[in-house]
Design an enzyme around this catalytic site. Structure first.
Site, PDB file in Angstrom:
ATOM      1  N   TYR A  63     -32.647  38.341  53.175  1.00 40.76           N
ATOM      2  CA  TYR A  63     -31.441  38.154  53.997  1.00 40.76           C
ATOM      3  C   TYR A  63     -30.457  39.261  53.621  1.00 40.76           C
ATOM      4  O   TYR A  63     -29.842  39.234  52.551  1.00 40.76           O
ATOM      5  CB  TYR A  63     -30.801  36.793  53.758  1.00 40.76           C
ATOM      6  CG  TYR A  63     -31.624  35.601  54.210  1.00 40.76           C
ATOM      7  CD1 TYR A  63     -32.618  35.724  55.177  1.00 40.76           C
ATOM      8  CD2 TYR A  63     -31.390  34.333  53.689  1.00 40.76           C
ATOM      9  CE1 TYR A  63     -33.362  34.624  55.595  1.00 40.76           C
ATOM     10  CE2 TYR A  63     -32.123  33.229  54.101  1.00 40.76           C
ATOM     11  CZ  TYR A  63     -33.106  33.389  55.048  1.00 40.76           C
ATOM     12  OH  TYR A  63     -33.825  32.290  55.450  1.00 40.76           O
ATOM     13  N   PHE A 213     -32.958  25.842  61.200  1.00 43.06           N
ATOM     14  CA  PHE A 213     -32.307  25.695  62.505  1.00 43.06           C
ATOM     15  C   PHE A 213     -31.999  24.212  62.813  1.00 43.06           C
ATOM     16  O   PHE A 213     -32.275  23.724  63.913  1.00 43.06           O
ATOM     17  CB  PHE A 213     -33.157  26.279  63.641  1.00 43.06           C
ATOM     18  CG  PHE A 213     -33.374  27.768  63.578  1.00 43.06           C
ATOM     19  CD1 PHE A 213     -32.580  28.577  62.779  1.00 43.06           C
ATOM     20  CD2 PHE A 213     -34.371  28.374  64.335  1.00 43.06           C
ATOM     21  CE1 PHE A 213     -32.780  29.963  62.730  1.00 43.06           C
ATOM     22  CE2 PHE A 213     -34.577  29.753  64.302  1.00 43.06           C
ATOM     23  CZ  PHE A 213     -33.781  30.549  63.492  1.00 43.06           C
ATOM     24  N   PRO A 214     -31.412  23.471  61.849  1.00 39.93           N
ATOM     25  CA  PRO A 214     -31.095  22.057  62.128  1.00 39.93           C
ATOM     26  C   PRO A 214     -30.089  21.902  63.261  1.00 39.93           C
ATOM     27  O   PRO A 214     -30.020  20.852  63.891  1.00 39.93           O
ATOM     28  CB  PRO A 214     -30.517  21.557  60.800  1.00 39.93           C
ATOM     29  CG  PRO A 214     -29.973  22.790  60.137  1.00 39.93           C
ATOM     30  CD  PRO A 214     -30.930  23.887  60.516  1.00 39.93           C
ATOM     31  N   GLY A 216     -30.026  24.344  65.663  1.00 38.69           N
ATOM     32  CA  GLY A 216     -30.542  25.220  66.724  1.00 38.69           C
ATOM     33  C   GLY A 216     -30.503  26.689  66.348  1.00 38.69           C
ATOM     34  O   GLY A 216     -30.962  27.531  67.121  1.00 38.69           O
ATOM     35  N   GLY A 217     -29.920  27.018  65.211  1.00 33.75           N
ATOM     36  CA  GLY A 217     -29.914  28.413  64.765  1.00 33.75           C
ATOM     37  C   GLY A 217     -29.108  29.300  65.697  1.00 33.75           C
ATOM     38  O   GLY A 217     -27.946  29.009  65.983  1.00 33.75           O
ATOM     39  N   PHE A 218     -29.751  30.371  66.171  1.00 35.60           N
ATOM     40  CA  PHE A 218     -29.032  31.352  66.996  1.00 35.60           C
ATOM     41  C   PHE A 218     -28.819  30.854  68.429  1.00 35.60           C
ATOM     42  O   PHE A 218     -28.055  31.437  69.181  1.00 35.60           O
ATOM     43  CB  PHE A 218     -29.789  32.685  67.010  1.00 35.60           C
ATOM     44  CG  PHE A 218     -29.942  33.265  65.622  1.00 35.60           C
ATOM     45  CD1 PHE A 218     -28.843  33.783  64.946  1.00 35.60           C
ATOM     46  CD2 PHE A 218     -31.179  33.254  64.967  1.00 35.60           C
ATOM     47  CE1 PHE A 218     -28.967  34.292  63.658  1.00 35.60           C
ATOM     48  CE2 PHE A 218     -31.309  33.758  63.687  1.00 35.60           C
ATOM     49  CZ  PHE A 218     -30.207  34.275  63.030  1.00 35.60           C
ATOM     50  N   THR A 219     -29.520  29.790  68.810  1.00 32.89           N
ATOM     51  CA  THR A 219     -29.295  29.175  70.130  1.00 32.89           C
ATOM     52  C   THR A 219     -28.923  27.712  69.917  1.00 32.89           C
ATOM     53  O   THR A 219     -29.799  26.842  69.858  1.00 32.89           O
ATOM     54  CB  THR A 219     -30.553  29.267  71.025  1.00 32.89           C
ATOM     55  OG1 THR A 219     -31.688  28.899  70.242  1.00 32.89           O
ATOM     56  CG2 THR A 219     -30.749  30.646  71.590  1.00 32.89           C
ATOM     57  N   PRO A 220     -27.627  27.441  69.738  1.00 33.16           N
ATOM     58  CA  PRO A 220     -27.185  26.088  69.366  1.00 33.16           C
ATOM     59  C   PRO A 220     -27.742  25.008  70.297  1.00 33.16           C
ATOM     60  O   PRO A 220     -27.796  25.203  71.508  1.00 33.16           O
ATOM     61  CB  PRO A 220     -25.661  26.177  69.502  1.00 33.16           C
ATOM     62  CG  PRO A 220     -25.329  27.626  69.483  1.00 33.16           C
ATOM     63  CD  PRO A 220     -26.529  28.372  69.962  1.00 33.16           C
TER      64      PRO A 220
HETATM   65  N1  LIG Z   1     -37.789  29.631  56.539  1.00 34.08           N
HETATM   66  C1  LIG Z   1     -37.372  30.289  57.583  1.00 34.08           C
HETATM   67  O1  LIG Z   1     -38.134  30.971  58.247  1.00 34.08           O
HETATM   68  C2  LIG Z   1     -35.948  30.182  57.991  1.00 34.08           C
HETATM   69  C3  LIG Z   1     -35.544  30.629  59.262  1.00 34.08           C
HETATM   70  C4  LIG Z   1     -34.217  30.497  59.613  1.00 34.08           C
HETATM   71  C5  LIG Z   1     -33.316  29.918  58.737  1.00 34.08           C
HETATM   72  N2  LIG Z   1     -33.722  29.494  57.517  1.00 34.08           N
HETATM   73  C6  LIG Z   1     -32.779  28.828  56.574  1.00 34.08           C
HETATM   74  O2  LIG Z   1     -32.266  27.704  57.235  1.00 34.08           O
HETATM   75  C7  LIG Z   1     -30.836  27.714  57.181  1.00 34.08           C
HETATM   76  C8  LIG Z   1     -30.281  27.015  58.417  1.00 34.08           C
HETATM   77  O3  LIG Z   1     -30.603  27.737  59.575  1.00 34.08           O
HETATM   78  P1  LIG Z   1     -29.526  28.613  60.362  1.00 34.08           P
HETATM   79  O4  LIG Z   1     -28.332  28.818  59.520  1.00 34.08           O
HETATM   80  O5  LIG Z   1     -30.210  29.806  60.876  1.00 34.08           O
HETATM   81  O6  LIG Z   1     -29.242  27.730  61.641  1.00 34.08           O
HETATM   82  P2  LIG Z   1     -28.393  26.383  61.890  1.00 34.08           P
HETATM   83  O7  LIG Z   1     -27.983  25.775  60.605  1.00 34.08           O
HETATM   84  O8  LIG Z   1     -29.168  25.574  62.854  1.00 34.08           O
HETATM   85  O9  LIG Z   1     -27.137  26.946  62.691  1.00 34.08           O
HETATM   86  C9  LIG Z   1     -26.311  27.925  62.192  1.00 34.08           C
HETATM   87  C10 LIG Z   1     -25.425  28.359  63.329  1.00 34.08           C
HETATM   88  O10 LIG Z   1     -24.594  27.264  63.721  1.00 34.08           O
HETATM   89  C11 LIG Z   1     -23.224  27.601  63.561  1.00 34.08           C
HETATM   90  N3  LIG Z   1     -22.585  26.434  62.962  1.00 34.08           N
HETATM   91  C12 LIG Z   1     -22.880  25.823  61.799  1.00 34.08           C
HETATM   92  N4  LIG Z   1     -22.101  24.757  61.595  1.00 34.08           N
HETATM   93  C13 LIG Z   1     -21.275  24.698  62.659  1.00 34.08           C
HETATM   94  C14 LIG Z   1     -20.226  23.819  63.034  1.00 34.08           C
HETATM   95  N5  LIG Z   1     -19.898  22.779  62.266  1.00 34.08           N
HETATM   96  N6  LIG Z   1     -19.570  24.057  64.210  1.00 34.08           N
HETATM   97  C15 LIG Z   1     -19.900  25.099  64.990  1.00 34.08           C
HETATM   98  N7  LIG Z   1     -20.904  25.966  64.691  1.00 34.08           N
HETATM   99  C16 LIG Z   1     -21.577  25.765  63.532  1.00 34.08           C
HETATM  100  C17 LIG Z   1     -23.173  28.806  62.658  1.00 34.08           C
HETATM  101  O11 LIG Z   1     -22.098  29.637  63.033  1.00 34.08           O
HETATM  102  P3  LIG Z   1     -20.816  29.806  62.070  1.00 34.08           P
HETATM  103  O12 LIG Z   1     -21.209  30.781  61.018  1.00 34.08           O
HETATM  104  O13 LIG Z   1     -19.784  30.334  63.022  1.00 34.08           O
HETATM  105  O14 LIG Z   1     -20.463  28.459  61.552  1.00 34.08           O
HETATM  106  C18 LIG Z   1     -24.504  29.479  62.965  1.00 34.08           C
HETATM  107  O15 LIG Z   1     -24.389  30.330  64.079  1.00 34.08           O
HETATM  108  C19 LIG Z   1     -30.492  29.193  57.073  1.00 34.08           C
HETATM  109  O16 LIG Z   1     -29.181  29.401  56.608  1.00 34.08           O
HETATM  110  C20 LIG Z   1     -31.588  29.692  56.176  1.00 34.08           C
HETATM  111  O17 LIG Z   1     -31.210  29.463  54.825  1.00 34.08           O
HETATM  112  C21 LIG Z   1     -35.015  29.601  57.141  1.00 34.08           C
END
Ligand SMILES: NC(=O)c1ccc[n+]([C@@H]2O[C@H](COP(=O)([O-])OP(=O)(O)OC[C@H]3O[C@@H](n4cnc5c(N)ncnc54)[C@H](OP(=O)(O)O)[C@@H]3O)[C@@H](O)[C@H]2O)c1
Length: 293
Positions: A63, A213-214, A216-220
């Site tokens: 990362y 992506f709990p 939705g990740g890059f596509t909420p």
């Molecule tokens: N093993 C793998 O292949 C893999 C792949 C992807 C991710 N991961 C891990 O999984 C973790 C979680 O996935 P992720 O961070 O990609 O996706 P996520 O947790 O599904 O969503 C993150 C996105 O949601 C936004 N967000 C979070 N909380 C929010 C809130 N309360 N209100 C509004 N927007 C909110 C964040 O933007 P803001 O920054 O603006 O809050 C960000 O754009 C990662 O951090 C990483 O450590 C692992």
């Protein structure tokens, strides 16, 4: 109310961790590449997470690369004794930020050493072997070389526990024939439910399932049902999406990612949300609908 409110902790790496953790990936620059836009804000998020009781942080040296590990080190080293840091290996970035596979035994060894160095620890709590392939449909195939390589690093005392990411049920079984597997990190949320059976299978074995992506990740994720349930209980749709995961199975540990302290606090507060049986049934149906042809 449902008969069973979700448990507050689940065992990871031999000790109980709180079910609401934190994923550090969003702290790097755009495309998970380069430094954060606001370095002080990124450090503040990490410190606020630990101050709020988060004891499980997910990261990787790819990362940034290095960026999230170096931020974690600057914000939190020396680490609190109760903090479990989970990293992952199996990929690398090129100079333009592309994600490339890197899972030969030599590459995995180098990545473990890079994580040790950048996090400034003598041993890594948990290392996930990231299996390359489509995140929406992990590909089958033997992962024996990767797991054997990590098991060797574990014997050398550089890795305490081994996990998998982007893995199928068959790969989990193969890996468990080589080493103890403590967690599996795959794409899963209230809308994307392909791993329903795997979640239950791992629960029966006492293995943590850590959805990436709990939200939705890059596509909420968006759903009128989430919005409706959220409105009825005075929460946000994202909080409801996280709360549903906590109710879904006791072995689910959450690592929502954010670069904002306000969002972090909102996400952590989701662990206190109570969902009725009716709300849970409505939320369950979101994923069922998305699987219709
Ligand atoms: N093993 C793998 O292949 C893999 C792949 C992807 C991710 N991961 C891990 O999984 C973790 C979680 O996935 P992720 O961070 O990609 O996706 P996520 O947790 O599904 O969503 C993150 C996105 O949601 C936004 N967000 C979070 N909380 C929010 C809130 N309360 N209100 C509004 N927007 C909110 C964040 O933007 P803001 O920054 O603006 O809050 C960000 O754009 C990662 O951090 C990483 O450590 C692992």
């Amino acid at each position: 109310m449902p008969k069973h409110a979700p448990a507050k902790t689940f065992s990871l790496a031999g000790r109980p961790v709180r079910r609401m953790g934190y994923g550090a990936m969003q702290l790097a620059g755009p495309g998970v590449f380069g430094p954060p836009a606001d370095r002080a804000a990124a450090l503040a998020v990490l410190r606020a997470a630990v101050e709020a009781g988060v004891d499980h942080i997910d990261t990787s040296d790819y990362y940034g690369p290095r960026v999230t590990n170096l931020l974690i080190r600057e914000a939190l080293h020396p680490y609190p004794r109760e903090l479990t840091i989970v990293t992952k290996v199996g990929a690398r970035r090129d100079h333009a930020g592309a994600w490339l596979p890197a899972f030969s035994p030599q590459e995995l060894r180098q990545q473990v050493h890079d994580n040790l160095h950048n996090l400034r620890v003598d041993v890594l709590d948990v290392v996930n072997a990231r299996i390359m392939g489509d995140i929406h449909q992990p590909s089958e195939g033997s992962i024996e070389p990767q797991v054997t390589a990590l098991a060797e690093l574990q014997r050398e005392g550089l890795v305490r526990h081994i996990g998998l990411s982007n893995a199928t049920s068959a790969q989990v079984a193969e890996a468990r024939s080589i080493a103890d597997i403590v967690c599996v990190q795959n794409l899963y949320n209230v809308v994307h439910r392909d791993d329903d059976a795997l979640v239950d299978e791992l629960a029966s074995k006492g293995i943590a399932f850590v959805p990436f992506f709990p939200l939705g990740g890059f596509t909420p994720i968006q759903s009128s049902v989430l919005a409706k349930v959220a409105q009825s209980i005075g929460a946000t749709p994202r909080q409801v999406a996280l709360a549903w995961l906590l109710y879904r199975s006791p072995n689910i540990l959450l690592i929502p990612g954010t670069s904002s302290v306000a969002h972090l606090r909102e996400n952590i507060a989701a662990a206190q949300i109570e969902l009725t049986d009716q709300a849970l049934a409505e939320l369950d149906a979101i994923g069922a609908k998305s699987q219709e042809p």
